[in-house]
Write a protein that holds these residues in place. Structure first.
Motif, short mmCIF file in Angstrom:
data_model
loop_
_atom_site.label_atom_id
_atom_site.label_comp_id
_atom_site.label_asym_id
_atom_site.label_seq_id
_atom_site.Cartn_x
_atom_site.Cartn_y
_atom_site.Cartn_z
N VAL A 40 0.85 -1.19 0.00
CA VAL A 40 0.00 0.00 0.00
C VAL A 40 0.88 1.24 0.00
CG1 VAL A 40 -1.95 -1.10 1.15
CG2 VAL A 40 -0.20 -0.01 2.53
N LYS A 41 0.46 2.23 -0.75
CA LYS A 41 1.14 3.53 -0.80
C LYS A 41 0.09 4.61 -0.63
CE LYS A 41 4.14 4.34 -4.10
NZ LYS A 41 4.84 4.28 -5.40
N ILE A 42 0.34 5.50 0.32
CA ILE A 42 -0.57 6.59 0.62
C ILE A 42 0.14 7.91 0.35
CG2 ILE A 42 -2.13 7.57 2.34
CD1 ILE A 42 -2.55 4.57 1.81
N ASP A 43 -0.46 8.75 -0.46
CA ASP A 43 0.09 10.10 -0.69
C ASP A 43 -0.64 11.04 0.26
OD1 ASP A 43 1.30 12.35 -1.62
OD2 ASP A 43 0.96 11.94 -3.74
N VAL A 44 -0.06 11.21 1.44
CA VAL A 44 -0.70 11.99 2.50
C VAL A 44 -0.53 13.48 2.20
CG1 VAL A 44 -0.74 12.46 4.97
CG2 VAL A 44 -0.17 10.17 4.14
N GLN A 91 13.84 7.64 8.11
CA GLN A 91 14.05 8.76 7.21
C GLN A 91 13.22 8.60 5.94
OE1 GLN A 91 15.82 11.35 7.92
NE2 GLN A 91 17.05 10.66 9.66
N PRO A 92 12.69 9.70 5.39
CA PRO A 92 12.07 9.62 4.07
C PRO A 92 13.13 9.41 3.00
CG PRO A 92 12.15 11.89 4.82
CD PRO A 92 12.63 11.05 5.96
N PHE A 93 12.82 8.60 2.01
CA PHE A 93 13.72 8.34 0.88
C PHE A 93 13.27 9.13 -0.35
CE2 PHE A 93 15.65 5.20 3.33
CZ PHE A 93 16.52 4.38 2.63
N ILE A 94 14.24 9.58 -1.12
CA ILE A 94 13.99 10.17 -2.43
C ILE A 94 14.81 9.35 -3.42
CG2 ILE A 94 14.13 12.24 -3.85
CD1 ILE A 94 14.22 13.85 -1.20
N MET A 107 8.40 0.64 -3.63
CA MET A 107 9.21 1.80 -3.26
C MET A 107 8.34 3.02 -2.97
SD MET A 107 12.34 0.73 -3.38
CE MET A 107 13.32 2.22 -3.45
N PRO A 108 8.71 3.84 -1.97
CA PRO A 108 7.89 5.01 -1.62
C PRO A 108 8.19 6.21 -2.52
CG PRO A 108 9.75 4.84 -0.12
CD PRO A 108 9.84 3.65 -1.03
N VAL A 109 7.91 6.03 -3.81
CA VAL A 109 8.17 7.08 -4.80
C VAL A 109 6.85 7.58 -5.38
CG1 VAL A 109 10.45 6.17 -5.37
CG2 VAL A 109 8.47 5.47 -6.73
N ARG A 110 6.86 8.81 -5.80
CA ARG A 110 5.72 9.45 -6.46
C ARG A 110 6.00 9.43 -7.96
NH1 ARG A 110 5.83 13.52 -3.57
NH2 ARG A 110 4.15 13.13 -2.07
N GLY A 118 4.77 0.32 -19.10
CA GLY A 118 5.95 0.77 -19.81
C GLY A 118 5.99 2.26 -20.02
N ASP A 119 5.03 3.00 -19.48
CA ASP A 119 4.96 4.45 -19.68
C ASP A 119 4.98 5.15 -18.33
OD1 ASP A 119 4.78 6.86 -21.04
OD2 ASP A 119 2.58 6.84 -21.03
N VAL A 120 5.98 4.84 -17.53
CA VAL A 120 6.11 5.41 -16.19
C VAL A 120 7.08 6.58 -16.22
CG1 VAL A 120 6.89 4.98 -13.84
CG2 VAL A 120 5.60 3.23 -15.06
N GLN A 121 6.68 7.69 -15.64
CA GLN A 121 7.58 8.85 -15.51
C GLN A 121 7.96 9.00 -14.04
OE1 GLN A 121 6.41 12.75 -17.18
NE2 GLN A 121 7.30 13.68 -15.34
N ILE A 122 9.26 8.80 -13.75
CA ILE A 122 9.71 8.98 -12.36
C ILE A 122 10.63 10.19 -12.22
CG2 ILE A 122 9.49 6.53 -11.81
CD1 ILE A 122 12.61 6.49 -11.78
#
Length: 545
Positions: A108-112, A237-240, A283-286, A292-296
């Motif tokens: 689960v990923k939550i964008d708080v 710690q938050p990861f980037i 991974m905790p990434v936005r 195949g069309d992911v923009q990180i």
């Protein structure tokens, strides 16, 4: 990243792969359950991509003993999440419910959102009558705020089989960091025993085969998130993060990878989509898009002091230029490492950033590393006849050296638009470097520079010293003697960096583990260099301890 074959990991990249900051043992009181090997939350908790008003929260729920990562089985489960300003959760700032399902491997990923800027928060999850370990995270400063300093832990290249993640343990012991910046190769795709370290296979990979399918990548991500040091660091710690190549396959590019055989491993597009899906689940990434069309590639602000642009240098690049006649392709203006859309986004963002320091999370080295740097005006006949790129003989075409037109576009935009105080943060090559970034390397120290670059060592992945089983300092001095813009080169050690950013300067401190094969390894300070606002690299004293 390196051309890491089972026979010889260094066959192609022979040289390269393979402030008062208190190091304190005073740690946040995260429960020991962060190391749990059973129960619903055995893969821990994590946070990432902090904004002034929000952050990503992550966990995985093991809904039953047969619902293991990658298994494709398990019933949906309701998960409660809470964010509070205190560890006792007496002041809950945000909360909600989400359902973990098999479609996302029960992650689960939550964008708080709705949080206060520049603030510490605690978070936890509840499911199946169990409560997760408590995590700690921190939001970014408000856009208009001017923080006195920022500190980031900088890491790259953590190979499970090559050793223990002591670098994460030492970073987790610090209480002075704002976030961890992970520059790629968070995990490795190789089959068991195919790419170990100086000490062989210290601990074996799961699954035993090379990761190719979605299930394979999910299992490998899950294994890494059982490492106690990584669990602790994620919880504190938050990861980037950005990915490099080993999150999918070695030497990956838009149409394939050096470590991918379509005849036996299927279409590259399918493998890339599987690796990207597992990465985004675990991974905790936005990110934007799916499959195949992911923009990180994305940008994060830290008040008026710094902005961090995280690049994706794998998804859009052309295939690497090859030695021999193929070297000419390094200068081909049609070739790209970023893709046009990402380059436009990067240059526009650097030009408009309303901050002092423009930080760039850059997975592969951008500083020229050539033998020797050649001056184009006087060597056209030589370069044209021999096929040597105009900037010089490229050592590693997988880096920006193999895409010189993109590098020149970026450097000339920076210099012509007078964009100051650009700092590239880099991993990938299992070694430590610091460089001024000349527009024309042969003219350095004369001529313009486009900023500086700090390259951190690997957490565990094989270094030059590991391969030689000897001190490679003479090699480092030779490299610096030919490439004068390289101010620091250390090819042996494993560890991490700590970047401190103040209005006056950006300083990198390198820290090295004593022995990655020792799960309790100590750490030592390597060196420190800084760039003052508007300046070039200068040495600094070791940070106070």
């Amino acid at each position: 990243m390196v051309s890491d074959s089972p026979v010889g990991p260094f066959a192609r990249r022979t040289l390269l792969k393979g402030g008062a900051a208190a190091l304190t043992a005073t740690a946040l009181l995260i429960p020991a359950a962060a190391h749990a090997t059973a129960g619903a939350f055995r893969h821990g908790v994590a946070s990432g991509d902090p904004l002034p008003d929000g952050v990503i929260l992550w966990t995985r729920v093991t809904v039953s003993e047969d619902a293991t990562p990658g298994s494709g089985v398990g019933e949906p489960v309701s998960v409660r999440w809470e964010v509070a300003g205190d560890e006792g959760f007496s002041t809950v700032a945000a909360s909600g419910n989400v359902t973990a399902t098999v479609s996302s491997d029960h992650t689960v990923k939550i964008d708080v959102s709705g949080l206060a800027p520049g603030s510490d928060y605690f978070y936890r999850f509840t499911a199946r009558g169990e409560t997760s370990p408590v995590g700690r995270t921190r939001t970014a400063p408000a856009l208009a705020d001017s923080p006195e300093r920022l500190r980031f832990g900088i890491v790259s290249c953590a190979n499970w089989e090559a050793g223990y993640f002591g670098a994460y343990r030492h970073l987790a012991a610090r209480t002075d960091l704002d976030a961890i910046v992970h520059l790629g190769d968070y995990l490795y795709e190789y089959g068991r025993g195919k790419y170990g370290g100086r000490n062989g296979t210290v601990r074996p990979h799961e699954p035993s085969n090379e990761t190719v399918s979605l299930a394979d990548y999910r299992i490998r991500h899950a294994q890494y998130k059982t490492d106690p040091d990584l669990l602790d660091l994620h919880a504190r710690q938050p990861f980037i993060c950005t990915w490099d190549d080993h999150e999918s396959a070695d030497n990956s590019w838009s149409g394939g990878a050096g470590n991918h055989d379509p005849a036996t491993e299927g279409a590259w597009a399918d493998r890339k989509a599987a690796s990207a899906q597992a990465y985004l689940e675990w991974m905790p990434v936005r990110a934007k898009g799916t499959g195949g069309d992911v923009q990180i590639y994305r940008r994060l602000r830290f008040g008026t002091l710094a902005e961090l642009s995280m690049l994706d240098l794998r998804s859009y690049r052309d295939q690497e230029a090859k030695p021999g006649a193929g070297w000419r392709e390094a200068d081909n203006p049609a070739r790209t490492i970023t893709g046009k859309a990402q380059m436009d986004w990067l240059t526009a963002g650097l030009a408009s950033a309303p901050v002092r320091w423009k930080l760039v999370g850059n997975s592969v080295m951008i500083a020229p590393l050539v033998f020797p740097p050649l001056e184009p005006a006087t060597t056209a006949a030589i370069t044209g006849t021999l096929g040597v790129p105009q900037a010089g003989l490229t050592v590693n075409g997988d880096q920006w050296d193999g895409y010189t037109a993109d590098r020149q576009r970026l450097f000339r935009t920076i210099t012509e638009q007078q964009i100051s105080d650009v700092v590239f943060l880099t991993g990938d090559i299992h070694s430590s470097w610091a460089a001024d970034l000349p527009v024309d390397a042969a003219n350095y120290p004369a001529g313009s520079t486009a900023g500086v670059e700090f390259v951190v060592p690997s957490v565990t992945s094989t270094s030059v010293g590991d391969m030689l089983k000897a001190n490679s300092a003479p090699i480092a001095e030779t490299i610096k003697g030919i490439n004068h813009h390289l101010r620091y080169v250390e090819l042996d050690s494993h560890g991490y960096g700590v970047l401190e950013v103040t209005p006056e300067q950006s300083q990198m401190d390198w820290f090295y583990l004593i022995d990655v094969a020792d799960p309790n390894s100590g750490v030592r300070h390597g060196t420190s260099l800084a760039v003052r606002a508007g300046g070039r690299l200068e040495p600094r004293q070791a940070p106070a301890s």
